[in-house]
Design a protein around this motif. Sequence first.
Motif, short mmCIF file in Angstrom:
data_model
loop_
_atom_site.label_atom_id
_atom_site.label_comp_id
_atom_site.label_asym_id
_atom_site.label_seq_id
_atom_site.Cartn_x
_atom_site.Cartn_y
_atom_site.Cartn_z
N UNK A 33 0.85 -1.21 0.00
CA UNK A 33 0.00 0.00 0.00
C UNK A 33 0.88 1.25 0.00
N UNK A 34 1.96 1.18 0.75
CA UNK A 34 2.80 2.37 0.96
C UNK A 34 3.71 2.68 -0.23
N UNK A 35 3.84 1.74 -1.17
CA UNK A 35 4.80 1.92 -2.27
C UNK A 35 4.12 1.53 -3.58
N UNK A 36 3.72 2.55 -4.37
CA UNK A 36 2.94 2.24 -5.58
C UNK A 36 3.78 1.43 -6.58
N UNK A 37 5.11 1.52 -6.52
CA UNK A 37 5.94 0.71 -7.42
C UNK A 37 5.71 -0.78 -7.16
N UNK A 38 5.43 -1.10 -5.91
CA UNK A 38 5.22 -2.51 -5.54
C UNK A 38 3.86 -3.03 -6.02
N UNK A 39 3.06 -2.13 -6.59
CA UNK A 39 1.74 -2.56 -7.09
C UNK A 39 1.79 -2.80 -8.59
N UNK A 40 2.95 -2.61 -9.21
CA UNK A 40 3.06 -2.77 -10.67
C UNK A 40 3.57 -4.16 -11.03
N UNK A 41 3.12 -4.62 -12.20
CA UNK A 41 3.70 -5.84 -12.77
C UNK A 41 2.85 -7.07 -12.53
#
Length: 276
Positions: free
Chosen positions: A209-217
Amino acid sequence: MPGRLHVVATPIGNLGDLSPRALETLRAVAVVAAEDTRHTRQLLAAFGATAKLVALHEHNEAEQCAQLIARMMRGEVVALVSDAGTPLISDPGFRLVRAARAAGITVSPVPGACAAIAALSVAGLASDRFVFEGFLPSKSSARRERLQAVVHEARTLIFYESSHRILDSLRDMAAVFGAQRPAVVARELTKHFETVLDGSLETLVARIEADSDQQRGEFVVIVEGAPESDSGAELALGRRIFTALRTHLPPSQAARLAAEISGAPRKALYRDAPPE
Ligand code: SAM
């Protein structure tokens, strides 16, 4: 002599993972049945393969099957590939393989990458027994229902997920399996932004939730199975209650009540019940 069907795994991101035998097969066959012909054309072009491409996807698999089987019955050798990884694993091809086997055509694997297995191999969760659940339903109510059906599963659980739903799915997993259940989120395996996060479902939700990069891919989510003792005890209790209730109630009602009281999965109680 009938031809042959090769089920060929292709990379899940890193082209270096195409095996020499996969390459040799794709170069040698007359026809490649592919989920998305444009995507596979690029792969073949990158390796100098020139086979004819035929589209085989979930919307035309039934019709294409007949034509591909006819080709193989005439002696042609066909390769089946999907956009990434191993065909049939959350990908098309099951109907074709079944039809080929029924027609007496040899079906031979050219194994390689599979995101579920790649993720399991680095997750650090028990890998001796596991259950592949594939994609969860897109609606939260149906998703929670599916998760509820495996809440007592003691084997390691493997799910596929996309960037659109990763957070919603992890939140539902935390709600159904419990916030503290250990899990691993494997993202973009074999690619530039490969990330493997581990922690409780609650901490994974917070981190992503805190890191939008971690929501990609692209994602594989691996969840530790339920503790054996809990699921075993619940199932034993559920069976005792079910047996007692069955003498008074229809089996479906008895199973539902027994599942509610014991916490054991209803289907397991129903399935294990001895015949009346
Ligand atoms: N047949 C493929 C296999 O063998 O893994 C899977 C195809 S399925 C349509 C695509 C899903 O696989 C993605 O949504 C994701 O869940 C998972 N996946 C594929 N490539 C991945 C990667 N490089 N990293 C993480 N997950 C991946």
